[in-house]
Design a protein around this motif. Structure first.
Motif, short mmCIF file in Angstrom:
data_model
loop_
_atom_site.label_atom_id
_atom_site.label_comp_id
_atom_site.label_asym_id
_atom_site.label_seq_id
_atom_site.Cartn_x
_atom_site.Cartn_y
_atom_site.Cartn_z
N ARG A 34 0.81 -1.19 -0.12
CA ARG A 34 0.06 -0.08 0.05
C ARG A 34 0.82 1.33 0.08
O ARG A 34 0.63 2.03 -0.92
CB ARG A 34 -0.86 0.00 1.30
N LEU A 35 2.00 1.26 0.90
CA LEU A 35 2.92 2.36 1.03
C LEU A 35 3.41 2.56 -0.58
O LEU A 35 3.67 3.68 -0.91
CB LEU A 35 3.62 2.37 2.13
N LEU A 38 1.47 4.41 -2.76
CA LEU A 38 1.39 5.74 -2.62
C LEU A 38 2.56 6.53 -2.81
O LEU A 38 2.60 7.58 -3.00
CB LEU A 38 0.87 5.81 -0.97
N ASP A 40 4.58 8.47 -4.76
CA ASP A 40 4.43 8.59 -6.46
C ASP A 40 5.28 9.84 -6.76
O ASP A 40 5.23 10.34 -7.71
CB ASP A 40 2.91 9.13 -6.53
N ARG A 43 4.07 13.15 -2.92
CA ARG A 43 3.84 13.13 -1.57
C ARG A 43 5.06 13.00 -0.60
O ARG A 43 6.01 12.08 -0.76
CB ARG A 43 2.94 11.94 -1.32
N LEU A 48 2.27 10.79 3.56
CA LEU A 48 2.06 9.56 3.74
C LEU A 48 1.49 8.96 4.90
O LEU A 48 0.79 8.11 5.29
CB LEU A 48 3.51 8.87 3.25
N MET A 51 -1.73 9.55 5.59
CA MET A 51 -2.58 8.74 4.94
C MET A 51 -2.67 7.19 5.36
O MET A 51 -3.65 6.43 5.04
CB MET A 51 -2.01 8.69 3.49
#
Length: 170
Positions: A34-35, A38, A40, A43, A48, A51
């Motif tokens: 998942r990390l 994210l 990208d 961020r 992060l 999130m």
């Protein structure tokens, strides 16, 4: 958030991390995956962390960096295969290598799943005749051992060799 990563550190997927995601590899634990999704290049660590508050983002980023799956967004991305070939001072790769390599990468992605990562890396990193032969041999062995590519492997090797000789594959 962490002494290892400042709050304004911006991670992005490395080429290896991007391939892992593109190949739908599920070998990473869900939280790390998942990390990685994210990360990208936009961020920050602070963003992060907000999130995914259930995760230790600094420790997870460290783990992803150790595995070679992320890098700092400010780093220059590695050159593509075509750029590396065009920029070589003494291009001693076989004629037709670029089209043959592109074909082999495409077939590896279609047939090899997660195991394609190592084969694709070898094809993209070939920088001379010996490395090209070794990469092509690795690709062929992987194709022959895969369930999806086994039946096509011999025909695909003939096509790749034709491209290396500058012929149009039939």
């Amino acid at each position: 958030m962490s002494s290892v990563f400042p709050n304004d550190f911006v991670p992005r997927k490395s080429p290896f991390g991007a391939r892992l995601i593109a190949n739908h590899d599920t070998s990473l634990p869900a939280g790390l995956r998942r990390l990685l999704l994210l990360a990208d290049g936009q961020r920050t660590v602070f963003t992060l962390g907000s999130m995914v508050p259930d995760r230790n983002v600094a420790a997870d980023l460290h783990e992803l960096m150790q595995r070679g799956l992320i890098e700092e967004a400010g780093q220059t991305p590695p050159a593509s295969l075509a750029e590396r070939i065009n920029n070589m001072a003494d291009p001693d790769l076989p004629d037709g290598w670029e089209s043959a390599s592109d074909f082999m990468v495409s077939r590896a992605r279609e047939s090899l799943g997660v195991t394609a990562i190592d084969v694709i890396d070898a094809l993209e990193q070939a920088n001379g005749p010996e490395a090209a032969r070794a990469a092509m041999s690795q690709w062929y062995r992987a194709m022959r051992s895969s369930r999806e590519g086994r039946e096509q492997a011999d025909l695909d090797r003939i096509k790749a060799n034709a491209m290396l000789r500058g012929q149009s594959p039939a």
